[in-house]
Design a protein around this motif. Structure first.
Motif, PDB file in Angstrom:
ATOM      1  N   THR A  51      20.293   6.445  14.592  1.00 17.69           N
ATOM      2  CA  THR A  51      20.412   7.547  13.449  1.00 17.69           C
ATOM      3  C   THR A  51      18.963   7.639  12.815  1.00 17.69           C
ATOM      4  OG1 THR A  51      22.449   7.875  13.073  1.00 17.69           O
ATOM      5  CG2 THR A  51      21.167   8.643  11.382  1.00 17.69           C
ATOM      6  N   VAL A  52      18.227   8.727  12.570  1.00 14.22           N
ATOM      7  CA  VAL A  52      17.181   8.981  11.841  1.00 14.22           C
ATOM      8  C   VAL A  52      17.324   9.708  10.669  1.00 14.22           C
ATOM      9  CG1 VAL A  52      14.518   9.588  11.919  1.00 14.22           C
ATOM     10  CG2 VAL A  52      15.510   8.486  13.932  1.00 14.22           C
ATOM     11  N   THR A  53      16.970   9.479   9.527  1.00 16.14           N
ATOM     12  CA  THR A  53      17.007  10.164   8.095  1.00 16.14           C
ATOM     13  C   THR A  53      15.606  10.099   7.448  1.00 16.14           C
ATOM     14  OG1 THR A  53      17.897   8.267   6.905  1.00 16.14           O
ATOM     15  CG2 THR A  53      19.313   9.970   7.880  1.00 16.14           C
ATOM     16  N   ASP A  54      15.211  11.035   6.586  1.00 15.75           N
ATOM     17  CA  ASP A  54      14.114  10.838   5.986  1.00 15.75           C
ATOM     18  C   ASP A  54      14.238  11.783   4.680  1.00 15.75           C
ATOM     19  OD1 ASP A  54      14.113  13.866   6.617  1.00 15.75           O
ATOM     20  OD2 ASP A  54      12.036  13.989   6.295  1.00 15.75           O
ATOM     21  N   GLY A  55      12.979  11.028   3.785  1.00 17.08           N
ATOM     22  CA  GLY A  55      13.032  11.394   2.494  1.00 17.08           C
ATOM     23  C   GLY A  55      11.586  10.901   1.893  1.00 17.08           C
ATOM     24  N   GLN A 106      12.780   1.656  -3.522  1.00 13.83           N
ATOM     25  CA  GLN A 106      14.063   2.854  -3.704  1.00 13.83           C
ATOM     26  C   GLN A 106      13.590   3.982  -2.945  1.00 13.83           C
ATOM     27  OE1 GLN A 106      15.700   3.748  -7.669  1.00 13.83           O
ATOM     28  NE2 GLN A 106      15.963   5.513  -7.196  1.00 13.83           N
ATOM     29  N   THR A 107      14.385   4.581  -2.203  1.00 10.24           N
ATOM     30  CA  THR A 107      14.235   5.687  -1.446  1.00 10.24           C
ATOM     31  C   THR A 107      15.484   7.029  -1.514  1.00 10.24           C
ATOM     32  OG1 THR A 107      13.595   6.564   0.787  1.00 10.24           O
ATOM     33  CG2 THR A 107      15.153   4.709   0.645  1.00 10.24           C
ATOM     34  N   ASP A 108      15.052   8.182  -1.353  1.00 10.33           N
ATOM     35  CA  ASP A 108      16.247   9.264  -1.072  1.00 10.33           C
ATOM     36  C   ASP A 108      16.399   9.371   0.315  1.00 10.33           C
ATOM     37  OD1 ASP A 108      14.181  10.643  -0.535  1.00 10.33           O
ATOM     38  OD2 ASP A 108      14.587  12.275  -1.985  1.00 10.33           O
ATOM     39  N   ALA A 109      16.072   8.556   1.264  1.00  7.74           N
ATOM     40  CA  ALA A 109      16.436   8.716   2.762  1.00  7.74           C
ATOM     41  C   ALA A 109      17.637   8.280   2.770  1.00  7.74           C
ATOM     42  CB  ALA A 109      15.450   7.938   3.586  1.00  7.74           C
ATOM     43  N   ALA A 110      18.610   9.134   3.508  1.00  6.92           N
ATOM     44  CA  ALA A 110      20.050   8.722   3.338  1.00  6.92           C
ATOM     45  C   ALA A 110      20.318   7.374   4.296  1.00  6.92           C
ATOM     46  CB  ALA A 110      20.669   9.763   4.096  1.00  6.92           C
ATOM     47  N   VAL A 144      10.718   3.177   7.520  1.00 11.70           N
ATOM     48  CA  VAL A 144       9.221   3.453   8.131  1.00 11.70           C
ATOM     49  C   VAL A 144       8.260   4.357   7.552  1.00 11.70           C
ATOM     50  CG1 VAL A 144       8.512   4.389  10.583  1.00 11.70           C
ATOM     51  CG2 VAL A 144      10.701   2.983  10.374  1.00 11.70           C
ATOM     52  N   ASN A 145       6.967   4.109   7.758  1.00 14.91           N
ATOM     53  CA  ASN A 145       6.297   5.265   7.261  1.00 14.91           C
ATOM     54  C   ASN A 145       5.850   6.473   8.186  1.00 14.91           C
ATOM     55  OD1 ASN A 145       4.265   3.984   8.832  1.00 14.91           O
ATOM     56  ND2 ASN A 145       3.260   2.712   7.075  1.00 14.91           N
ATOM     57  N   THR A 146       5.084   7.040   7.774  1.00 16.69           N
ATOM     58  CA  THR A 146       4.775   8.273   8.955  1.00 16.69           C
ATOM     59  C   THR A 146       3.690   7.704   9.950  1.00 16.69           C
ATOM     60  OG1 THR A 146       2.739   8.991   7.693  1.00 16.69           O
ATOM     61  CG2 THR A 146       4.972  10.013   7.214  1.00 16.69           C
ATOM     62  N   GLN A 147       3.301   6.604  10.080  1.00 16.68           N
ATOM     63  CA  GLN A 147       2.641   5.775  11.199  1.00 16.68           C
ATOM     64  C   GLN A 147       3.681   4.990  12.051  1.00 16.68           C
ATOM     65  OE1 GLN A 147       1.143   5.675   7.939  1.00 16.68           O
ATOM     66  NE2 GLN A 147       0.212   7.568   8.721  1.00 16.68           N
ATOM     67  N   GLY A 148       4.937   4.908  11.697  1.00 13.96           N
ATOM     68  CA  GLY A 148       5.813   4.336  12.473  1.00 13.96           C
ATOM     69  C   GLY A 148       6.150   2.793  12.221  1.00 13.96           C
ATOM     70  N   GLU A 149       5.314   2.486  11.156  1.00 16.37           N
ATOM     71  CA  GLU A 149       5.155   1.120  10.723  1.00 16.37           C
ATOM     72  C   GLU A 149       6.379   0.719   9.763  1.00 16.37           C
ATOM     73  OE1 GLU A 149       0.266   0.621  10.913  1.00 16.37           O
ATOM     74  OE2 GLU A 149       1.343   1.182   8.802  1.00 16.37           O
ATOM     75  N   LYS A 155       0.842  -1.467   0.034  1.00 17.29           N
ATOM     76  CA  LYS A 155       0.071   0.023   0.109  1.00 17.29           C
ATOM     77  C   LYS A 155       0.812   1.156   0.021  1.00 17.29           C
ATOM     78  CE  LYS A 155      -4.082  -2.333   2.311  1.00 17.29           C
ATOM     79  NZ  LYS A 155      -4.814  -2.207   3.371  1.00 17.29           N
ATOM     80  N   VAL A 156       2.367   1.137  -0.347  1.00 12.74           N
ATOM     81  CA  VAL A 156       3.099   2.320   0.009  1.00 12.74           C
ATOM     82  C   VAL A 156       2.816   3.114  -1.388  1.00 12.74           C
ATOM     83  CG1 VAL A 156       5.426   2.977  -0.246  1.00 12.74           C
ATOM     84  CG2 VAL A 156       4.562   1.311   1.293  1.00 12.74           C
ATOM     85  N   ASN A 157       2.809   4.349  -1.646  1.00 13.86           N
ATOM     86  CA  ASN A 157       3.059   5.185  -2.758  1.00 13.86           C
ATOM     87  C   ASN A 157       4.277   5.817  -3.077  1.00 13.86           C
ATOM     88  OD1 ASN A 157       0.119   4.755  -2.876  1.00 13.86           O
ATOM     89  ND2 ASN A 157      -0.256   6.202  -1.618  1.00 13.86           N
ATOM     90  N   VAL A 158       4.396   5.858  -4.357  1.00 15.62           N
ATOM     91  CA  VAL A 158       5.676   6.748  -4.825  1.00 15.62           C
ATOM     92  C   VAL A 158       5.292   8.038  -4.210  1.00 15.62           C
ATOM     93  CG1 VAL A 158       6.718   7.823  -6.342  1.00 15.62           C
ATOM     94  CG2 VAL A 158       6.336   5.313  -6.795  1.00 15.62           C
ATOM     95  N   GLY A 159       6.367   9.025  -3.688  1.00 15.06           N
ATOM     96  CA  GLY A 159       6.047  10.271  -2.963  1.00 15.06           C
ATOM     97  C   GLY A 159       5.795  10.073  -1.571  1.00 15.06           C
ATOM     98  N   ASP A 160       5.389   8.993  -0.984  1.00 18.49           N
ATOM     99  CA  ASP A 160       5.175   8.954   0.504  1.00 18.49           C
ATOM    100  C   ASP A 160       6.470   9.303   1.146  1.00 18.49           C
ATOM    101  OD1 ASP A 160       2.700   8.286   0.079  1.00 18.49           O
ATOM    102  OD2 ASP A 160       2.804   6.020   0.629  1.00 18.49           O
ATOM    103  N   THR A 161       6.345   9.676   2.350  1.00 16.91           N
ATOM    104  CA  THR A 161       7.326  10.288   3.129  1.00 16.91           C
ATOM    105  C   THR A 161       7.838   8.837   3.731  1.00 16.91           C
ATOM    106  OG1 THR A 161       6.580  12.238   4.029  1.00 16.91           O
ATOM    107  CG2 THR A 161       8.152  11.082   5.446  1.00 16.91           C
ATOM    108  N   ALA A 162       9.255   8.658   3.714  1.00 15.16           N
ATOM    109  CA  ALA A 162      10.189   7.463   4.133  1.00 15.16           C
ATOM    110  C   ALA A 162      11.097   7.851   5.161  1.00 15.16           C
ATOM    111  CB  ALA A 162      10.904   6.744   2.869  1.00 15.16           C
ATOM    112  N   ILE A 163      11.197   6.999   6.207  1.00 17.48           N
ATOM    113  CA  ILE A 163      12.009   7.401   7.426  1.00 17.48           C
ATOM    114  C   ILE A 163      13.004   6.132   7.695  1.00 17.48           C
ATOM    115  CG2 ILE A 163      12.247   7.986   9.868  1.00 17.48           C
ATOM    116  CD1 ILE A 163       9.019   8.950   9.254  1.00 17.48           C
TER     117      ILE A 163
END
Length: 381
Positions: free
Chosen positions: A154-158, A216-220, A231-236, A135-143
């Motif tokens: 360490t926490v990074t996001d993209g 694929q993600t641009d989170a470092a 992780v998604n924005t719900q912490g899952e 259920k993940v979408n391209v453009g969703d926040t990724a952590i």
């Protein structure tokens, strides 16, 4: 060795973290008035991410892992628990986010998925909340959460850059020219595992390539992030961080690899199946089609491929039984579109042995669908 007590594996509810006496790595929130979705997700997921120290003789490094249940099952990568192929039986220590350290044991390592499960005997573990990677979408926040360069917590996001990407990574755990579903991958040297952070610069002996379907993600993501959480924005948890692209080199030792905004994670839905099989049986199953495939199907002059061209079919294999013939071009398997040899290999190995699914192929310029029941891969951990 098979694990015991697997009924609690991947349990939905998390136990509270213990109050450790060592220095903790909990996510710090100094101003509750300015908490955003990344802060909240990181605070929820960080207690479920561990740092893994791996040593073998004078060689050592650190990677990351994800707590699956209160029984101590921890999901990570095969290349983490083997020091990128340098150590088949290393010593493991696991540090939880409360700062406590526990010895770990490898229950099983699966090179075809580059996933492994280790076990610790520890109280008050905080199992991760698992999301649904379908259920993940391209453009969703990724952590991304892990221990890049040994920097625990360490926490990074993209964002999610793309889905259903196939990468091929050199692996010392995979035999060269395996006997099933083989072909020359188009991207074999472009990517490297995000290996355990280590001061050792010697590279492992490379035998073959592992083809993986990834997010694929641009989170470092950097060396040491491997086995950690995406992780998604719900912490899952939606993925297990596994590899990076490198502009400066392709050494899997990590000496020239670093974040350039192109990182990869194994979808958690696939990782969950592998983890459950390893925890129960000590190993995981993978489908086998039984074909030799060529990398290009769009003509010698084309840079792009369209499907996987079948060069040979093994007698008595799943492909043979389904009626696949030499010269066929496979363009889809299940819900996966197939553009090249690597994508077919990844799609087949993502399935468990015995899975039945539809395949789309072109024969003599005409498209047709068949149903295939996959065999079992002969490549062993």
């Amino acid at each position: 060795m098979a694990a015991t007590g697997t009924d609690s594996l991947l349990e939905a509810q998390s136990a509270p973290a213990a109050a450790g006496t060592a220095r903790t790595t909990q996510t710090v929130v100094n101003n509750t008035d300015s908490v955003n979705v990344v802060s909240a997700a990181a605070q929820k997921a960080t207690p479920s991410v561990v740092t893994i120290a791996v040593t073998s003789g004078t060689t050592g490094g650190t990677g990351s892992g994800i707590i699956l249940d209160t029984q101590g099952h921890i999901l990570t990568n095969t290349h983490v628990v083997t020091l990128d192929g340098k150590a088949p039986n290393p010593a493991l220590e696991v540090r939880t986010s409360d700062g406590n350290v526990y010895p770990g044991t490898v229950l099983g390592a699966d090179p075809l998925s580059d996933l492994a499960v280790i076990k610790v005997d520890a109280p008050n573990l905080a199992p991760a909340a698992l999301g649904d990677s379908s259920k993940v979408n391209v453009g969703d926040t990724a952590i991304a959460i892990g221990a890049p360069l040994g920097l625990t917590g360490t926490v990074t996001d993209g964002i999610i850059s793309t889905l259903n990407r196939t990468i091929s990574v050199a692996s010392s755990a995979i035999p060269n020219n395996p006997a099933n579903d083989s072909g020359q991958p188009d991207s074999g040297g472009s990517f490297s595992f995000a290996p355990p952070d280590s001061s050792q610069s010697s590279a492992p002996t490379t035998n073959g390539n592992v083809s993986l379907n990834v997010i694929q993600t641009d989170a470092a993501i950097n060396p040491g992030n491997s086995g950690g959480a995406l992780v998604n924005t719900q912490g899952e948890i939606i993925g297990v961080n596994v590899a990076i692209a490198s502009a400066g080199g392709n050494s899997s030792s990590g000496t020239s690899a670093g974040n350039i905004g192109v990182g990869f994670a194994i979808p958690i839905n696939n990782a969950t199946r592998i983890a459950q099989e390893i925890a129960t049986h000590g190993s995981a199953t993978h489908g086998q089609l039984g074909v030799t495939i060529t990398p290009k199907a769009a003509g010698k002059k084309s840079h792009f491929s369209i499907g996987a061209a079948v060069a040979d079919v093994a007698a008595g294999s799943a492909a043979d039984k389904a009626g696949i013939q030499k010269g066929d071009v496979i363009t889809a398997l299940g819900n996966r579109a197939i553009q090249d040899a690597s994508e077919l290999t990844a799609a087949v190995h993502e399935q468990p042995a015995g899975a039945t699914l539809d395949a789309t192929l072109t024969r003599g310029g005409k498209q047709q669908q068949i149903t295939v029941t996959l065999g079992s891969s002969t490549t062993q951990p």
